[in-house]
Design an enzyme around this catalytic site. Structure first.
Site, PDB file in Angstrom:
ATOM      1  N   ARG A  52      20.408  -4.095 -13.107  1.00  0.00           N
ATOM      2  CA  ARG A  52      21.879  -3.915 -13.133  1.00  0.00           C
ATOM      3  C   ARG A  52      22.552  -5.269 -13.371  1.00  0.00           C
ATOM      4  O   ARG A  52      22.775  -6.032 -12.411  1.00  0.00           O
ATOM      5  CB  ARG A  52      22.339  -3.341 -11.789  1.00  0.00           C
ATOM      6  CG  ARG A  52      21.812  -1.920 -11.515  1.00  0.00           C
ATOM      7  CD  ARG A  52      22.012  -1.522 -10.081  1.00  0.00           C
ATOM      8  NE  ARG A  52      21.229  -2.359  -9.173  1.00  0.00           N
ATOM      9  CZ  ARG A  52      21.438  -2.475  -7.870  1.00  0.00           C
ATOM     10  NH1 ARG A  52      22.416  -1.826  -7.298  1.00  0.00           N
ATOM     11  NH2 ARG A  52      20.683  -3.258  -7.131  1.00  0.00           N
ATOM     12  N   GLU A  72      -0.065 -14.595  -3.189  1.00  0.00           N
ATOM     13  CA  GLU A  72      -0.072 -14.782  -1.735  1.00  0.00           C
ATOM     14  C   GLU A  72       0.900 -13.828  -1.035  1.00  0.00           C
ATOM     15  O   GLU A  72       0.616 -13.293   0.045  1.00  0.00           O
ATOM     16  CB  GLU A  72       0.307 -16.235  -1.407  1.00  0.00           C
ATOM     17  CG  GLU A  72       0.271 -16.595   0.061  1.00  0.00           C
ATOM     18  CD  GLU A  72      -1.128 -16.482   0.639  1.00  0.00           C
ATOM     19  OE1 GLU A  72      -1.980 -17.299   0.295  1.00  0.00           O
ATOM     20  OE2 GLU A  72      -1.364 -15.549   1.445  1.00  0.00           O
ATOM     21  N   GLY A 113       3.347 -10.917   3.768  1.00  0.00           N
ATOM     22  CA  GLY A 113       4.573 -11.717   3.612  1.00  0.00           C
ATOM     23  C   GLY A 113       4.339 -13.211   3.604  1.00  0.00           C
ATOM     24  O   GLY A 113       3.651 -13.747   2.729  1.00  0.00           O
ATOM     25  N   ILE A 158       2.669 -15.110   5.607  1.00  0.00           N
ATOM     26  CA  ILE A 158       1.449 -15.657   6.225  1.00  0.00           C
ATOM     27  C   ILE A 158       0.468 -16.151   5.162  1.00  0.00           C
ATOM     28  O   ILE A 158       0.075 -15.386   4.278  1.00  0.00           O
ATOM     29  CB  ILE A 158       0.731 -14.597   7.094  1.00  0.00           C
ATOM     30  CG1 ILE A 158       1.701 -13.987   8.099  1.00  0.00           C
ATOM     31  CG2 ILE A 158      -0.478 -15.196   7.790  1.00  0.00           C
ATOM     32  CD1 ILE A 158       1.115 -12.829   8.877  1.00  0.00           C
ATOM     33  N   GLU A 176       9.904  -0.653   1.932  1.00  0.00           N
ATOM     34  CA  GLU A 176       9.845  -0.526   0.481  1.00  0.00           C
ATOM     35  C   GLU A 176      10.989   0.393   0.039  1.00  0.00           C
ATOM     36  O   GLU A 176      11.560   1.126   0.854  1.00  0.00           O
ATOM     37  CB  GLU A 176       8.501   0.082   0.060  1.00  0.00           C
ATOM     38  CG  GLU A 176       7.305  -0.774   0.412  1.00  0.00           C
ATOM     39  CD  GLU A 176       7.321  -2.138  -0.264  1.00  0.00           C
ATOM     40  OE1 GLU A 176       7.463  -2.213  -1.477  1.00  0.00           O
ATOM     41  OE2 GLU A 176       7.199  -3.156   0.444  1.00  0.00           O
ATOM     42  N   ASP A 187       1.282   1.282   1.595  1.00  0.00           N
ATOM     43  CA  ASP A 187       1.497  -0.161   1.459  1.00  0.00           C
ATOM     44  C   ASP A 187       0.368  -0.926   2.158  1.00  0.00           C
ATOM     45  O   ASP A 187      -0.211  -1.858   1.595  1.00  0.00           O
ATOM     46  CB  ASP A 187       2.868  -0.522   2.067  1.00  0.00           C
ATOM     47  CG  ASP A 187       3.142  -2.005   2.031  1.00  0.00           C
ATOM     48  OD1 ASP A 187       3.529  -2.517   0.963  1.00  0.00           O
ATOM     49  OD2 ASP A 187       2.943  -2.672   3.070  1.00  0.00           O
ATOM     50  N   LYS A 189      -2.690  -3.383   0.579  1.00  0.00           N
ATOM     51  CA  LYS A 189      -3.022  -4.727   1.089  1.00  0.00           C
ATOM     52  C   LYS A 189      -4.485  -4.766   1.554  1.00  0.00           C
ATOM     53  O   LYS A 189      -5.187  -5.767   1.358  1.00  0.00           O
ATOM     54  CB  LYS A 189      -2.076  -5.086   2.235  1.00  0.00           C
ATOM     55  CG  LYS A 189      -0.632  -5.280   1.765  1.00  0.00           C
ATOM     56  CD  LYS A 189       0.340  -5.265   2.928  1.00  0.00           C
ATOM     57  CE  LYS A 189       1.765  -5.490   2.465  1.00  0.00           C
ATOM     58  NZ  LYS A 189       2.760  -5.243   3.511  1.00  0.00           N
TER      59      LYS A 189
END
Ligand code: NDP
Ligand code: HSE
Length: 434
Positions: free
Chosen positions: A49, A131, A136, A138, A192, A203, A207
């Site tokens: 947008r 990473e 997040g 870490i 999310e 999610d 990971k």
């Protein structure tokens, strides 16, 4: 020796994470220049947008044509923080085809197509860093890929989804309802775009697939990860957990089999003792235990979601990738040489907490115990009490088992459901971390 020509960065996506990446690139420009050895310049920002007001970003940089931005010929590094599979996958591929290294936070894409993307990066002699895709802020991917490259990782167990940890923590500590806690997590930018990915465990499974691949030097696809979400966890489960001196967390658990010939990867809610360090991981924090042969037990802890923490990980990757560019080198690529198979969930051995609604009459306990025995599942403790809702002639039976294969437990539960005296299986939860 400082290079004066800037390295040019294309930012693909400028939402929760991207806007923080842009902000820190601007406010910390001098530090980034000193650490990289050359200035970095935000050369374009692709969004959906264009008319949205974006504080601190030169409107002249905004474009809706991400592909054209990558093809214009002067971009060195692309930061992909759009999320999802397409157009992110096509854009990353385009970046590689045009000699552009990529930093991404996109766990969904990496879990699904990591092998192909790594191959494309390698083919073009470029970097693919991610990473921020796991836990997040870490530092976890790089320590596992690089610092522990000389060790052998046997087990990884962690909380890798901030939204669900936030919800479970609120339900446990304040008695908040599920929806109320989810709304708060969404408002804070943890969830999310579609929270199903968080609460149903997709999610965390993405990971888990990425971490398992790195930990065991093998390919683990998203479909290889056993997954259960946390939407069924109830106040009654928390009450049962409390009685056992436990709490409930959504865990990702990755294990190398004892014979070293296979691995397992799973995500599900589990009871863990309050004395376990993961039990005290609150709010949207993440924490990951890594057990390595020589290093022993390591714990990585920190903010697992949110714009600014995730931007920290993205910028760490940006610095590394820019340094590699200047050195005309690349960092480590995919390591999948062990080619270990991923075993099914039925092979996983753990303990279980099972709540049954049963008829309150003579012989029921014996019948239930026999069913467990017939399936080779050994009982540790049994607790019976009248139903809290006061239903007459019915009782609640809570069985905690010793360690048993998941397939044996499934067989037991199937048989229990067929008993006339078992009115229902109220909940089944694995018990970990003891
Ligand atoms: P947002 O939904 O907040 O932002 C997505 C951005 O992508 C928006 O700026 C959007 O534009 C832009 N966009 C969407 N479609 C297109 C397109 N076709 N072309 C160009 N731009 C497009 O997502 P997040 O920032 O939360 O997440 C980004 C990534 O980071 C995801 O992969 C996510 O999984 C990952 N991540 C997120 C964390 C978090 O805490 N939020 C933590 C760790 C990883 P517009 O602004 O115009 O809508
Ligand atoms: N939605 C994710 C979470 C963002 O809650 O952990 C971080 O990957």
């Amino acid at each position: 020796m400082m290079r004066t020509r800037p390295l040019k960065v294309a930012l693909l996506g400028c939402g929760v994470v991207g806007s923080e990446v842009a902000r820190i690139m601007t406010t910390h420009a001098d530090d980034l220049t000193a650490r990289i050895g050359a200035p970095v310049e935000l050369a374009g920002v692709a969004v959906r947008r264009p008319s949205k007001v974006r504080e601190g970003i030169d409107p002249a940089l905004i474009t809706t044509d991400a592909t054209a931005l990558l093809k214009r010929g002067d971009i060195d590094v692309a930061i992909e923080v759009i999320g999802g599979i397409e157009p992110a996958r096509a854009l990353i591929t385009t970046a590689f085809e045009h000699g552009i290294s990529v930093v991404s936070a996109n766990k969904a894409l990496l879990a699904q197509d990591g092998a192909a993307l790594h191959a494309a990066a390698e083919q073009h002699g470029l970097d693919l860093y991610y990473e921020a895709a796991v836990a997040g802020a870490i530092p976890l991917v790089r320590p596992m890929r690089e610092s522990l490259a000389g060790d052998k990782i046997n087990r990884v167990m962690g909380i890798v989804n901030g939204t669900t940890n936030f919800i479970l923590d609120k339900m446990d500590s304040t008695g908040a309802g599920y929806q109320e806690a989810l709304d708060e997590a969404t408002a804070l930018g943890y969830a999310e775009a579609d929270p199903t990915a968080d609460v149903e465990g997709y999610d965390a499974a993405a990971k888990a697939a990425i971490l398992a691949g790195i930990a065991f030097h093998t390919r683990v696809r998203l479909d290889d990860v056993y997954r259960e979400g946390m939407t069924e966890v109830s106040a009654a489960d928390f009450a049962s957990a409390k009685r056992m001196g436990c709490t409930i967390k959504l865990l990702a658990i990755l294990e190398r089999a004892a014979d070293g010939e296979s691995v397992t990867a799973r995500v599900h809610p589990a009871m863990i003792p309050l004395s376990h360090p993961l039990a005290s991981v609150r709010e949207a924090y993440n924490a990951v235990f890594v057990e390595a042969e020589a290093a022993g037990r390591l714990m990585f802890y920190g903010p697992g979601a949110g714009g600014s923490p995730t931007a920290s990980a993205v910028l760490g990757d940006l610095v590394a990738v820019c340094r590699n560019k200047l050195a005309e080198a690349t960092g480590p690529g995919e390591s999948a040489y062990t080619q270990l198979p991923v075993s099914p969930m039925g092979d996983v051995v753990t303990r279980y907490h099972i709540s049954l609604d049963v008829a309150d009459k003579p012989g029921v306990l014996a019948q239930v115990a026999t069913t467990f025995a017939e399936h080779g599942v050994s009982i540790d403790t049994v607790r019976q009490q009248g139903r809290p809702d006061g239903v007459g002639n019915e009782a609640s039976l809570v069985v905690v088992t010793h360690r048993a294969p998941d397939a044996s437990l499934s067989g037991t539960v199937e048989a229990l459901r067929k008993l006339d005296t078992v009115r229902g299986v109220a909940s089944i939860m694995r018990v970990e971390g003891e």
